[in-house]
Write a protein that holds these residues in place. Structure first.
Motif, PDB file in Angstrom:
ATOM      1  N   GLY A  35       4.825  -8.867  -2.757  1.00 34.69           N
ATOM      2  CA  GLY A  35       4.510  -9.270  -4.128  1.00 34.69           C
ATOM      3  C   GLY A  35       3.319  -9.844  -4.562  1.00 34.69           C
ATOM      4  N   GLY A  36       2.629 -10.722  -3.878  1.00 35.47           N
ATOM      5  CA  GLY A  36       1.397 -11.266  -3.913  1.00 35.47           C
ATOM      6  C   GLY A  36       0.472 -10.280  -3.920  1.00 35.47           C
ATOM      7  N   LEU A  37       0.487  -9.592  -2.697  1.00 31.58           N
ATOM      8  CA  LEU A  37      -0.792  -8.418  -2.891  1.00 31.58           C
ATOM      9  C   LEU A  37      -0.590  -7.453  -3.765  1.00 31.58           C
ATOM     10  CD1 LEU A  37      -0.444  -8.145   1.489  1.00 31.58           C
ATOM     11  CD2 LEU A  37      -2.665  -8.732   0.009  1.00 31.58           C
ATOM     12  N   GLU A  38       0.534  -7.003  -4.076  1.00 27.71           N
ATOM     13  CA  GLU A  38       0.390  -6.189  -5.240  1.00 27.71           C
ATOM     14  C   GLU A  38      -0.161  -6.494  -6.562  1.00 27.71           C
ATOM     15  OE1 GLU A  38       5.036  -6.474  -6.839  1.00 27.71           O
ATOM     16  OE2 GLU A  38       4.806  -4.871  -5.482  1.00 27.71           O
ATOM     17  N   ARG A  39      -0.357  -7.806  -6.731  1.00 29.73           N
ATOM     18  CA  ARG A  39      -0.983  -8.280  -8.052  1.00 29.73           C
ATOM     19  C   ARG A  39      -2.417  -8.129  -7.905  1.00 29.73           C
ATOM     20  NH1 ARG A  39       0.960 -14.102  -9.067  1.00 29.73           N
ATOM     21  NH2 ARG A  39      -0.260 -13.620 -10.911  1.00 29.73           N
ATOM     22  N   TRP A  40      -2.937  -7.673  -6.785  1.00 30.45           N
ATOM     23  CA  TRP A  40      -4.540  -7.741  -6.761  1.00 30.45           C
ATOM     24  C   TRP A  40      -5.117  -6.711  -5.728  1.00 30.45           C
ATOM     25  CZ3 TRP A  40      -7.408  -9.143  -2.478  1.00 30.45           C
ATOM     26  CH2 TRP A  40      -6.525 -10.104  -1.490  1.00 30.45           C
ATOM     27  N   TRP A  41      -4.481  -6.103  -4.613  1.00 32.22           N
ATOM     28  CA  TRP A  41      -4.901  -5.373  -3.646  1.00 32.22           C
ATOM     29  C   TRP A  41      -5.441  -4.146  -4.085  1.00 32.22           C
ATOM     30  CZ3 TRP A  41      -6.493  -7.161   0.988  1.00 32.22           C
ATOM     31  CH2 TRP A  41      -6.663  -6.168   2.306  1.00 32.22           C
ATOM     32  N   TRP A  42      -4.436  -3.180  -4.436  1.00 34.30           N
ATOM     33  CA  TRP A  42      -5.021  -1.979  -4.913  1.00 34.30           C
ATOM     34  C   TRP A  42      -3.900  -1.709  -6.102  1.00 34.30           C
ATOM     35  CZ3 TRP A  42      -4.312   0.687   0.368  1.00 34.30           C
ATOM     36  CH2 TRP A  42      -5.530   0.401   1.161  1.00 34.30           C
ATOM     37  N   PRO A  43      -4.144  -2.666  -7.284  1.00 29.07           N
ATOM     38  CA  PRO A  43      -3.261  -2.436  -8.441  1.00 29.07           C
ATOM     39  C   PRO A  43      -3.732  -1.022  -9.084  1.00 29.07           C
ATOM     40  CG  PRO A  43      -4.906  -3.877  -9.098  1.00 29.07           C
ATOM     41  CD  PRO A  43      -5.075  -3.709  -7.367  1.00 29.07           C
ATOM     42  N   MET A  44      -4.853  -0.433  -8.854  1.00 27.99           N
ATOM     43  CA  MET A  44      -5.042   0.956  -9.551  1.00 27.99           C
ATOM     44  C   MET A  44      -4.354   2.077  -9.240  1.00 27.99           C
ATOM     45  SD  MET A  44      -6.955   0.037  -6.811  1.00 27.99           S
ATOM     46  CE  MET A  44      -8.713  -0.465  -7.030  1.00 27.99           C
ATOM     47  N   PHE A  45      -3.618   1.888  -8.025  1.00 29.28           N
ATOM     48  CA  PHE A  45      -2.844   2.830  -7.502  1.00 29.28           C
ATOM     49  C   PHE A  45      -1.392   2.560  -7.901  1.00 29.28           C
ATOM     50  CE2 PHE A  45      -6.825   3.100  -4.868  1.00 29.28           C
ATOM     51  CZ  PHE A  45      -7.409   4.176  -5.408  1.00 29.28           C
ATOM     52  N   ASP A  46      -0.594   3.260  -8.744  1.00 30.80           N
ATOM     53  CA  ASP A  46       0.798   2.877  -9.058  1.00 30.80           C
ATOM     54  C   ASP A  46       1.826   3.046  -8.019  1.00 30.80           C
ATOM     55  OD1 ASP A  46      -0.073   2.256 -11.706  1.00 30.80           O
ATOM     56  OD2 ASP A  46       0.227   4.065 -12.412  1.00 30.80           O
ATOM     57  N   ASP A  47       1.159   3.946  -6.875  1.00 30.33           N
ATOM     58  CA  ASP A  47       2.306   4.051  -5.878  1.00 30.33           C
ATOM     59  C   ASP A  47       2.028   3.443  -4.305  1.00 30.33           C
ATOM     60  OD1 ASP A  47       0.051   5.552  -4.938  1.00 30.33           O
ATOM     61  OD2 ASP A  47       0.848   7.247  -4.181  1.00 30.33           O
ATOM     62  N   THR A  48       0.976   2.372  -4.384  1.00 34.16           N
ATOM     63  CA  THR A  48       0.937   1.596  -3.361  1.00 34.16           C
ATOM     64  C   THR A  48       2.109   0.919  -2.885  1.00 34.16           C
ATOM     65  OG1 THR A  48      -1.447   1.454  -4.139  1.00 34.16           O
ATOM     66  CG2 THR A  48      -0.506   0.064  -2.440  1.00 34.16           C
ATOM     67  N   ARG A  49       2.285   0.975  -1.514  1.00 30.83           N
ATOM     68  CA  ARG A  49       3.390   0.528  -1.067  1.00 30.83           C
ATOM     69  C   ARG A  49       3.090  -0.818  -0.188  1.00 30.83           C
ATOM     70  NH1 ARG A  49       5.574   4.914   1.974  1.00 30.83           N
ATOM     71  NH2 ARG A  49       6.482   3.384   3.230  1.00 30.83           N
ATOM     72  N   TYR A  50       3.676  -1.700  -0.140  1.00 28.43           N
ATOM     73  CA  TYR A  50       3.178  -3.038   0.606  1.00 28.43           C
ATOM     74  C   TYR A  50       4.533  -3.391   1.465  1.00 28.43           C
ATOM     75  CZ  TYR A  50      -0.157  -3.486  -2.981  1.00 28.43           C
ATOM     76  OH  TYR A  50      -1.357  -3.072  -3.948  1.00 28.43           O
ATOM     77  N   GLU A  51       4.263  -3.187   2.938  1.00 25.71           N
ATOM     78  CA  GLU A  51       5.226  -3.617   3.699  1.00 25.71           C
ATOM     79  C   GLU A  51       4.519  -4.725   4.507  1.00 25.71           C
ATOM     80  OE1 GLU A  51       6.292  -0.208   5.750  1.00 25.71           O
ATOM     81  OE2 GLU A  51       6.494   1.130   4.301  1.00 25.71           O
ATOM     82  N   ILE A  52       5.059  -6.085   4.444  1.00 22.77           N
ATOM     83  CA  ILE A  52       4.566  -7.035   4.814  1.00 22.77           C
ATOM     84  C   ILE A  52       5.583  -7.952   5.862  1.00 22.77           C
ATOM     85  CG2 ILE A  52       3.050  -9.332   4.546  1.00 22.77           C
ATOM     86  CD1 ILE A  52       1.992  -6.694   3.657  1.00 22.77           C
ATOM     87  N   ASP A  53       5.326  -8.296   7.109  1.00 27.61           N
ATOM     88  CA  ASP A  53       6.095  -9.142   7.921  1.00 27.61           C
ATOM     89  C   ASP A  53       5.040  -9.996   8.349  1.00 27.61           C
ATOM     90  OD1 ASP A  53       7.816 -10.490   9.573  1.00 27.61           O
ATOM     91  OD2 ASP A  53       8.018  -8.817  11.089  1.00 27.61           O
ATOM     92  N   ALA A  54       4.694 -11.289   7.609  1.00 26.56           N
ATOM     93  CA  ALA A  54       3.850 -12.011   7.942  1.00 26.56           C
ATOM     94  C   ALA A  54       4.282 -13.152   8.729  1.00 26.56           C
ATOM     95  CB  ALA A  54       3.066 -12.738   6.429  1.00 26.56           C
ATOM     96  N   ARG A  55       3.930 -12.887  10.121  1.00 26.66           N
ATOM     97  CA  ARG A  55       4.494 -13.776  11.181  1.00 26.66           C
ATOM     98  C   ARG A  55       3.523 -13.488  12.323  1.00 26.66           C
ATOM     99  NH1 ARG A  55       7.602 -11.182  14.658  1.00 26.66           N
ATOM    100  NH2 ARG A  55       8.611  -9.417  13.955  1.00 26.66           N
ATOM    101  N   GLU A  56       3.196 -14.185  13.241  1.00 26.83           N
ATOM    102  CA  GLU A  56       2.349 -13.983  14.323  1.00 26.83           C
ATOM    103  C   GLU A  56       3.154 -12.982  14.987  1.00 26.83           C
ATOM    104  OE1 GLU A  56       0.628 -16.871  16.856  1.00 26.83           O
ATOM    105  OE2 GLU A  56      -0.452 -17.808  14.923  1.00 26.83           O
ATOM    106  N   GLY A  57       2.585 -11.697  15.198  1.00 25.11           N
ATOM    107  CA  GLY A  57       3.095 -10.628  15.875  1.00 25.11           C
ATOM    108  C   GLY A  57       3.763  -9.378  15.210  1.00 25.11           C
ATOM    109  N   GLU A  66      -1.558   8.362  -3.746  1.00 26.53           N
ATOM    110  CA  GLU A  66      -2.561   8.735  -5.170  1.00 26.53           C
ATOM    111  C   GLU A  66      -4.000   8.359  -4.598  1.00 26.53           C
ATOM    112  OE1 GLU A  66      -3.557   6.792  -9.268  1.00 26.53           O
ATOM    113  OE2 GLU A  66      -1.446   6.668  -8.495  1.00 26.53           O
ATOM    114  N   GLY A  67      -4.251   7.327  -3.922  1.00 24.86           N
ATOM    115  CA  GLY A  67      -5.509   7.086  -3.464  1.00 24.86           C
ATOM    116  C   GLY A  67      -6.007   7.872  -2.085  1.00 24.86           C
ATOM    117  N   GLY A  68      -4.921   8.303  -1.243  1.00 25.00           N
ATOM    118  CA  GLY A  68      -4.964   9.077  -0.122  1.00 25.00           C
ATOM    119  C   GLY A  68      -5.437   8.336   1.143  1.00 25.00           C
ATOM    120  N   PHE A  69      -5.220   7.085   1.028  1.00 24.96           N
ATOM    121  CA  PHE A  69      -5.602   6.138   2.358  1.00 24.96           C
ATOM    122  C   PHE A  69      -4.528   5.014   2.438  1.00 24.96           C
ATOM    123  CE2 PHE A  69      -8.041   5.047  -1.444  1.00 24.96           C
ATOM    124  CZ  PHE A  69      -7.806   3.776  -1.529  1.00 24.96           C
ATOM    125  N   GLY A  70      -4.783   4.344   3.541  1.00 19.03           N
ATOM    126  CA  GLY A  70      -3.963   3.207   3.631  1.00 19.03           C
ATOM    127  C   GLY A  70      -4.356   2.343   4.914  1.00 19.03           C
TER     128      GLY A  70
END
Length: 147
Positions: A35-57, A66-70
């Motif tokens: 939710g945090g990343l989608e607010r600023w990372w690549w907001p210009m691409f409506d289809d950007t998916r963010y899968e985050i498991d923020a823990r060591e490992g 749409e942007g053709g990358f990730g």
């Protein structure tokens, strides 16, 4: 750091410095949650998916058709409000795709906000492109903080 990456000899470090007018506690979830990343990372691409498991490992994957990358990788070190170290693998058709890089993000509270220093290993001939990409991202983060 729980894991180390073997850094090839043919790389340099791209470094970008930013500043946001907020606390490190407020900034942390903007880097470590979908939710945090989608607010600023690549907001210009409506289809950007963010899968985050923020823990060591834990892993992350950010991708736009749409942007053709990730990008995908693993969290190697997380010091809340202070530091993120992660592996970084581009998901695209360019020369860097599939190559594992290292990204560190250091946060330091200073008068009026947080100084952010992003460092990324990059192939020597792509350092300027990496700097430009990180500068674009940090500019969007700074604009979000100004709202």
């Amino acid at each position: 750091m729980s894991e180390r990456l073997r850094i090839p000899d043919d790389v340099e470090h791209a470094e970008v410095v930013g500043f946001v007018e907020m606390t490190a506690d407020a900034l942390w979830p903007l880097w470590t949650t979908a939710g945090g990343l989608e607010r600023w990372w690549w907001p210009m691409f409506d289809d950007t998916r963010y899968e985050i498991d923020a823990r060591e490992g834990g892993s992350y994957r950010i991708q736009t058709g749409e942007g053709g990358f990730g990008v995908r990788g693993r969290y190697l070190e997380l010091e809340e409000g202070e530091r993120i170290a992660q592996s970084w693998v581009w998901l695209s058709g360019d020369a860097s795709a599939g190559r594992e890089e290292l990204v560190t993000v250091d946060f330091a509270e200073v008068a009026g906000g947080v100084r952010i220093v992003v460092r990324q290993t990059a192939p020597i001939d792509e350092v300027d492109d990496f700097r430009e990409g990180w500068q674009d991202c940090l500019t969007r983060l700074e604009e979000l903080a100004d709202e």
